[in-house]
Write a protein that holds these residues in place. Structure first.
Motif, PDB file in Angstrom:
ATOM      1  N   UNK A 415    -138.373   2.521 -84.198  1.00 50.29           N
ATOM      2  CA  UNK A 415    -138.396   3.877 -84.752  1.00 50.29           C
ATOM      3  C   UNK A 415    -138.373   4.923 -83.619  1.00 50.29           C
ATOM      4  N   UNK A 418    -134.923   5.094 -82.298  1.00 50.11           N
ATOM      5  CA  UNK A 418    -134.019   5.785 -83.216  1.00 50.11           C
ATOM      6  C   UNK A 418    -134.239   7.294 -83.144  1.00 50.11           C
ATOM      7  N   UNK A 419    -135.509   7.722 -83.167  1.00 51.93           N
ATOM      8  CA  UNK A 419    -135.813   9.154 -83.170  1.00 51.93           C
ATOM      9  C   UNK A 419    -135.345   9.832 -81.885  1.00 51.93           C
ATOM     10  N   UNK A 420    -135.442   9.100 -80.782  1.00 52.75           N
ATOM     11  CA  UNK A 420    -135.128   9.726 -79.503  1.00 52.75           C
ATOM     12  C   UNK A 420    -133.689   9.474 -79.082  1.00 52.75           C
ATOM     13  N   UNK A 421    -133.012   8.560 -79.761  1.00 57.77           N
ATOM     14  CA  UNK A 421    -131.613   8.318 -79.424  1.00 57.77           C
ATOM     15  C   UNK A 421    -131.430   7.538 -78.139  1.00 57.77           C
ATOM     16  N   UNK A 482    -125.660  13.114 -77.682  1.00 59.54           N
ATOM     17  CA  UNK A 482    -124.615  12.616 -78.573  1.00 59.54           C
ATOM     18  C   UNK A 482    -124.379  13.681 -79.632  1.00 59.54           C
ATOM     19  N   UNK A 483    -123.207  13.672 -80.229  1.00 57.56           N
ATOM     20  CA  UNK A 483    -122.915  14.693 -81.229  1.00 57.56           C
ATOM     21  C   UNK A 483    -122.658  14.040 -82.584  1.00 57.56           C
ATOM     22  N   UNK A 484    -123.551  14.268 -83.550  1.00 59.92           N
ATOM     23  CA  UNK A 484    -123.300  13.703 -84.881  1.00 59.92           C
ATOM     24  C   UNK A 484    -122.249  14.536 -85.597  1.00 59.92           C
TER      25      UNK A 484
ATOM     26  N   UNK B 234    -129.417  13.652 -91.637  1.00 63.14           N
ATOM     27  CA  UNK B 234    -128.466  12.566 -91.881  1.00 63.14           C
ATOM     28  C   UNK B 234    -129.176  11.259 -91.522  1.00 63.14           C
ATOM     29  N   UNK B 236    -130.176   8.365 -89.201  1.00 58.89           N
ATOM     30  CA  UNK B 236    -130.184   8.044 -87.779  1.00 58.89           C
ATOM     31  C   UNK B 236    -130.047   9.219 -86.838  1.00 58.89           C
ATOM     32  N   UNK B 237    -130.357  10.408 -87.318  1.00 62.22           N
ATOM     33  CA  UNK B 237    -130.264  11.582 -86.430  1.00 62.22           C
ATOM     34  C   UNK B 237    -131.393  11.515 -85.396  1.00 62.22           C
ATOM     35  N   UNK B 238    -131.050  11.769 -84.124  1.00 63.96           N
ATOM     36  CA  UNK B 238    -132.020  11.618 -83.040  1.00 63.96           C
ATOM     37  C   UNK B 238    -132.117  12.877 -82.196  1.00 63.96           C
ATOM     38  N   UNK B 241    -129.082  13.560 -80.401  1.00 67.70           N
ATOM     39  CA  UNK B 241    -128.085  14.273 -81.216  1.00 67.70           C
ATOM     40  C   UNK B 241    -128.302  15.781 -81.149  1.00 67.70           C
ATOM     41  N   UNK B 318    -138.161   8.207 -93.930  1.00 64.30           N
ATOM     42  CA  UNK B 318    -137.823   6.895 -93.357  1.00 64.30           C
ATOM     43  C   UNK B 318    -136.317   6.674 -93.402  1.00 64.30           C
ATOM     44  N   UNK B 321    -133.420  11.357 -91.080  1.00 64.05           N
ATOM     45  CA  UNK B 321    -134.086  12.183 -90.079  1.00 64.05           C
ATOM     46  C   UNK B 321    -133.189  13.387 -89.824  1.00 64.05           C
TER      47      UNK B 321
END
Lengths: 790, 356
Positions: A415, A418-421, A482-484, B234, B236-238, B241, B318, B321
């Motif tokens: 987790x 994921x949160x921090x990329x 990164x760019x979503x 969305x 998996x947004x971190x 991002x 969950x 994010x």
């Protein structure tokens, strides 16, 4: 929060370039606002005052002989009178460049030579005290460089901006902990030990009645306390960190607060009956006289310290009471080191306007587990700074209220990643958290570690909070970028596009967009001759002139045009779009908020507004109907009309009431247009994409008709009649001439219309055109008091 | 005189007539003499009947050639006269184009609107929509839903203007009777809440608009100013991002020489939280007075949307994010043009407004 390198180094061996260290602190979330390498003050030395005598020709300066080493005393002229013969003072010798850039030179002042300068703390950049020359402690060596004697050579002062979620960083030790972790050097808070004797229980007792208000109250009894001056090194540190040295007891108290983040308080034990202290919440109607001799009214949520008789002797965490204040005659002291409920302190200090360094720390939450260490530090320091030392009585008095439970949070490595990329390993997470006091344990699951949050981080409660700590110590900048991408195309809504189009129509017509203040004075509404039953008022306006939310764009635009007239910008043409407010509620209970478009064109009559409306109509492909109405609010009583789209009223136009213009000191006519922008936009959306008419390939015929029409009939009514009568061959119709003349009958004017007729499928013959013409004439003449003019 | 001599004589006579003309009008006047049956050459057609059959072709050819010659001479003269007429005409029409009496009459959008539209355009280009909401808001949307319950110490970060709506002033979730229910939004974040409540993720939107603080106006503060906030929710947004999106925006809006960085910070509605700085637009990072010699200027706040905020908006934190960011539009406008005093933007002096 300011921190000094030498002080940080008492907790961790921090080294490095001052600016690189500053970058580290900023990157850890303690933004460095200033890095100051303390001026070495070369040329400033410790000097002894050898003689003082009046200047023969000036009252405001005196002559001072200063002695450096064993040489002959040197004469200086000095504007301060606070020193005595024998005092040690900082002395800037000739050639010294002061922190403000001034170079000291030999000068003659009214016939007397001055060979240097006696300095105040402020002049040296060592504090804010301008009041007099800085008096140095006795033990310094005459002639020695001042900064070296003060132990401040090469020291660095950083000014940090601390976020509200970082109570730990409101202390020198806390900053040192964070920075040490980043630099990978050890960090430790020493355990200060002090010798004690006797038993304290007989002398003092503490009782907590409200454990939520006061999670922990730690105290200690001290005897033989004398209030004197604190040593210069302590005064310097306090001064550099922004606090004013007062006396040894207050200075030690502040020093401990700055060092460990723990505000504390001292009571004259002899003024506490039986040494008893209680903690409870105030009840209605209670009051207390605080240290500043002000009577303060208390409210039920305020935290209180009370004596044995249950009388208030202090406002918890905010300010002590006058009745137990330390004085010159004090001998026995009870020192308080308590923790308080942050919300209670915040409310009370805010209400009473007593925000202080202490309340700022309590509001954020102090570390309840450091109490004993801090009390020991207090005793240790006071013992050190008091000549002959003090007597510390018995054990630490330590009473617990409702202490916070220690929180352990399961933290998923997946987790956090994921949160921090970025993909972190469990080990990396552990290595980032452990140095800043978090305890990390393995669990049965490989992905999950159990993280225990230290007591000095009350802000940290969840896995997400832990993610921030991991990111902070890893470095935000190193996480990558990164760019979503949205799965949909970006776009403006049709409403937003049309709003832009409408603004372009306005600017295309030469209008300038204004942004007047949306807050009005209550009498602005009547000044603009508006009729508003109940405007929306502000509960806590900054000023009564800004206490009403605009019910119309008119007052703001009038003010803007008036401003321009008063600055010789006549003929200003302004427009604005934005919401206006009505007290009546919409379905969600909010005041009604509708978006308007308004234009105020100075030095123009009402037709400037109708022209603007026609431009809008043409661009938006809308048809607006005007109905002349006398006495519209704010408008010229006989030059106003309401605007409809079909059955829906969408606004009004005309000229501003001349009386209103006079009250705004605008000397010209002003055209006015006001539209409900939301309704206009909705209408424009509804006609968008309506199918087009193929262009006829057959020739068209023009017919001009002039009617003498009674003044009571609107031109638009004649136009409507013509439009209906002309039928489907009508391609265009417009009014092209109006005239009034004595040649016409009384109450009648001539309206001339131009019509273009065209059929889709054939060339209209003269006979066919004649039929339509005749039909139109008959329709107008029968429906209105109107006749064709020959 | 031979037939051929007669033809030559007639041809010379016709050309002579043409040469005598001085303008289009006189040329037109002699046209009957030049062309047609009654013309000088036309009259010679009768000779065709008078010559031998075997000579007829040669005579015919001679006549045609003579006629063609005359026609060309006429055409040349006509062109010459037309050209000189045109020249004369043009000379009479000569204009001094600097004599224009027109005074430019286009209007101007307010600098704030121009800046806002530019920002919107950049974000639309990046795939965002633009969302709006009311300026008068409930305590819930402005504070509580954003993880700022009543009496939260961080509320002191927002000096709030409350509305007096008589009976409806306090609808009651305020603590200690202090909090009122309806206020002027202190940021455009309530729009984010409304979007999350009404739209299922994925969400990529920006919320520009007017906001209010109980601040006395000075060179860098106004009680009424403008902000733009962005929200992405969305799978998996971190935090990476967020950094990437802000980089992309910074380069698109300010140009390639300007980059952005994140620094840890605190906001109740985001966790982790950050300030975002951009390269100083004045010195491009070299260090100057504007950036206090740091090479960076603070632009705004941002962070990962706090799980409590997602929960308050009915979004499963969950599964989804998100990140949010926000910054002031007015300050951006000031920076771009080097305007020293924010208040200048709101005097509505046309001499100011016309410059943009």
């Amino acid at each position: 929060m300011k921190v000094l390198l030498s002080w940080l180094r008492e907790f961790a061996p921090i080294e490095g370039d001052p600016y690189e260290l500053a970058d580290h602190m900023s990157d850890l979330g303690m933004a460095v606002e200033e890095t100051r390498i303390l001026n070495p003050l070369e040329g400033v030395v410790v000097a002894r005052v050898a003689d003082l005598r009046p200047h023969p020709k000036a009252d405001r300066i005196q002559l001072v002989d200063v002695e450096i080493e064993n040489g002959d005393p040197m004469q200086v002229c000095c504007g301060a009178f606070n020193m005595s013969v024998g005092d040690l003072i900082p002395f800037a010798t000739i050639g010294t460049v002061m922190p403000d850039g001034m170079e000291i030179s030999q000068r003659e002042m009214r016939g007397e030579m001055s060979n240097g300068m006696c300095c105040s703390a402020a002049e040296l950049g060592l504090g804010s005290d301008h009041d007099g020359i800085m008096i140095l402690p006795e033990h310094l060596e005459t002639g020695a460089p001042l900064m070296q004697e003060l132990g401040l050579v090469g020291d660095i002062l950083w000014d940090l901006e601390i976020n509200p979620n970082r109570p730990d960083a409101m202390s020198v030790a806390g900053v040192a902990r964070d920075l040490a972790a980043r630099l990978d050097v050890p960090f430790e808070i020493p355990e200060w030990t002090v010798p004690s004797s006797g038993a304290a229980e007989d002398l003092a007792s503490i009782q907590i009645d409200d454990g939520v208000l006061c999670p922990r109250f730690t105290g200690r009894v001290l005897r033989g306390v004398t209030v004197g001056k604190s040593p210069l090194w302590m005064q310097m540190r306090l001064t550099l960190l922004g606090m004013r040295p007062i006396n040894s007891v207050v200075d030690v108290s502040n020093y401990v607060m700055l060092e460990l983040g723990t505000p504390n308080h001292t009571y004259d034990l002899s003024l506490l009956p039986n040494g008893h202290i209680g903690v409870r919440r105030a009840s209605d109607g209670e009051s207390i006289t605080t240290l500043d001799d002000q009577e303060r009214m208390l409210q039920p949520n305020d935290g209180l310290i009370v004596n044995e008789a249950d009388e208030p002797i202090g406002i918890a965490g905010v300010m002590g009471g006058a009745s137990t204040e330390i004085s010159d005659t004090t001998d026995s002291v009870l020192v308080e080191l308590a923790c308080w409920e942050p919300r209670s302190i915040a409310r009370t200090s805010q209400r009473l306007g007593l925000r202080s360094e202490a309340s700022a720390r309590f509001e954020r939450g102090t570390d309840w587990q450091i109490n004993v260490t801090a009390v020991q530090r207090f005793c240790h320091l006071l013992n050190e700074v008091t000549p002959g030392g003090i007597e510390i009585v018995g054990e630490v008095l330590d009473v617990a209220g409702t202490t916070p439970d220690s929180i352990s949070v399961p933290v998923r490595t997946s987790r956090i990643s994921m949160l921090l990329g970025r993909d972190f390993s469990s080990e990396e997470i552990r290595n980032l958290l452990t140095p800043i006091g978090f305890d990390v344990e393995n669990t049965d699951s490989q992905d999950v570690q159990l993280v225990t949050i230290p007591s000095f981080r009350p802000d940290t409660e969840t896995e997400t909070d832990i993610a921030e700590e991991v990111a902070r110590h890893y470095g935000y900048g190193k996480l990558g970028a990164t760019v979503p991408r949205s799965p949909d195309a970006g776009h403006l809504s049709p409403q937003q596009k049309l709003r832009r189009v409408i603004r372009q129509v306005m600017t295309g017509a030469g209008l300038i967009e204004a942004m007047p203040n949306p807050f009005l004075a209550p009498d602005d509404i009547t000044k603009a001759a508006l009729i508003v039953e109940e405007p929306v008022r502000l509960l806590n306006p900054l000023a009564v002139e800004e206490s009403v939310l605009r019910p119309s764009l008119l007052p703001g635009l009038l003010t803007a045009v008036a401003y321009n007239y008063s600055h010789r910008n006549m003929g200003a043409k302004l427009f604005e779009t934005g919401p206006v407010f009505e007290a009546s509620e919409d379905s969600s209970g909010l005041p009604l908020e509708t978006e308007h478009l308004a234009a105020l064109i100075s030095n123009a009559d009402a037709f400037a507004a109708t022209s603007l409306l026609k431009d809008l109509a043409s661009t938006l492909k809308l048809e607006f109907q005007l109905t002349n109405v006398d006495g519209l609010a704010g408008l010229h009583p006989t030059r106003g009309a309401k605007i409809n789209i079909g059955d829906t009223e969408v606004g009004s136009l005309g000229e501003v009431d001349p009386a209103v213009l006079r009250s705004y000191e605008i000397e010209d006519r002003c055209a006015w247009l006001n539209l409900r922008l939301d309704l206009v936009i909705e209408a424009a959306i509804s006609v968008e994409g309506v199918s087009y008419q193929p262009v006829s390939t057959f020739p068209s015929s023009d017919v001009d008709l002039a009617f003498a029409v009674g003044e009571q009939v609107q031109a638009s009514e004649i136009e409507m009649t013509l439009r209906k009568a002309a039928g489907e061959e009508l391609q265009s119709l417009h009014l092209f001439d109006v005239f009034r003349s004595g040649q016409l009958d009384e109450g009648v004017r001539s309206l001339a219309f131009s019509m273009r007729l065209q059929a889709k499928d054939k060339t209209l013959t003269d006979e066919e055109v004649g039929v339509v013409r005749q039909r139109c004439i008959e329709a107008v003449e029968s429906a209105h008091p109107a006749s064709l003019r020959a | 005189m031979s037939v051929y001599d007669q033809i030559a004589e007639a041809k010379a006579a016709s050309v002579g007539e043409i040469e005598k003309t001085g303008d289009l009008e006189s040329l037109k006047a002699i046209e009957p003499m030049l062309f047609g049956k009654k013309s000088t050459l036309g009259g010679l057609k009768r000779l065709m009947g008078e010559v031998d059959a075997q000579e007829r072709a040669d005579v015919g050819q001679a006549l045609n050639e003579a006629q063609l010659f005359v026609r060309e001479a006429h055409e040349a003269a006509k062109k010459k006269f037309e050209l000189s007429d045109r020249r004369a005409q043009l000379e009479t029409e000569r204009l001094d184009l600097t004599e224009s009496l027109h005074v430019a009459n286009r209007g101007h959008l307010h600098l704030v609107t121009q800046t806002m539209e530019r920002l919107e355009d950049v974000f639309v280009g990046m795939g965002f929509t633009v969302s709006e909401g009311p300026q008068a808001e409930t305590d819930w949307y402005n504070f509580e839903a954003l993880n700022l319950p009543a009496a939260h110490p961080a509320r002191s970060m927002f000096d709030t203007l409350y509305l007096d709506l008589g009976d409806r002033t306090e609808i009651g979730d305020g603590e200690g009777g202090e909090a009122t229910n309806i206020l002027l939004r202190t940021h455009t974040s309530p729009v984010q809440v409304r979007v999350m409540e009404s739209t299922a993720p994925p969400i990529y939107t920006v919320c520009p608009g007017r906001v209010f603080r109980r601040d006395t106006a000075d060179a860098s503060h106004m009680p009424v100013f403008h902000q733009i906030e962005g929200l992405v929710v969305d799978r998996g947004i971190s935090l990476a991002d967020l950094a990437g999106t802000l980089n992309e925006f910074t380069a698109a809006y300010f140009g390639g020489a300007i980059s952005s960085r994140l620094r840890p910070s605190y906001f109740p509605f985001t966790e982790p939280s950050a300030e975002f700085d951009i390269t100083c637009v004045i010195c491009e990072g070299d260090g100057c007075q504007t950036c206090q010699r740091t090479g960076w200027i603070e632009l705004g706040g941002c962070g990962m949307v706090h799980p409590n905020v997602l929960a308050n908006c009915g979004v499963d934190s969950e599964e989804w994010t998100g990140f949010a960011f926000g910054f002031g539009i007015d300050r951006l406008a000031l920076m771009r043009y080097g305007i020293k005093d924010l208040r200048d933007m709101y005097t509505n002096d046309v001499r100011f407004l016309e410059q943009f």
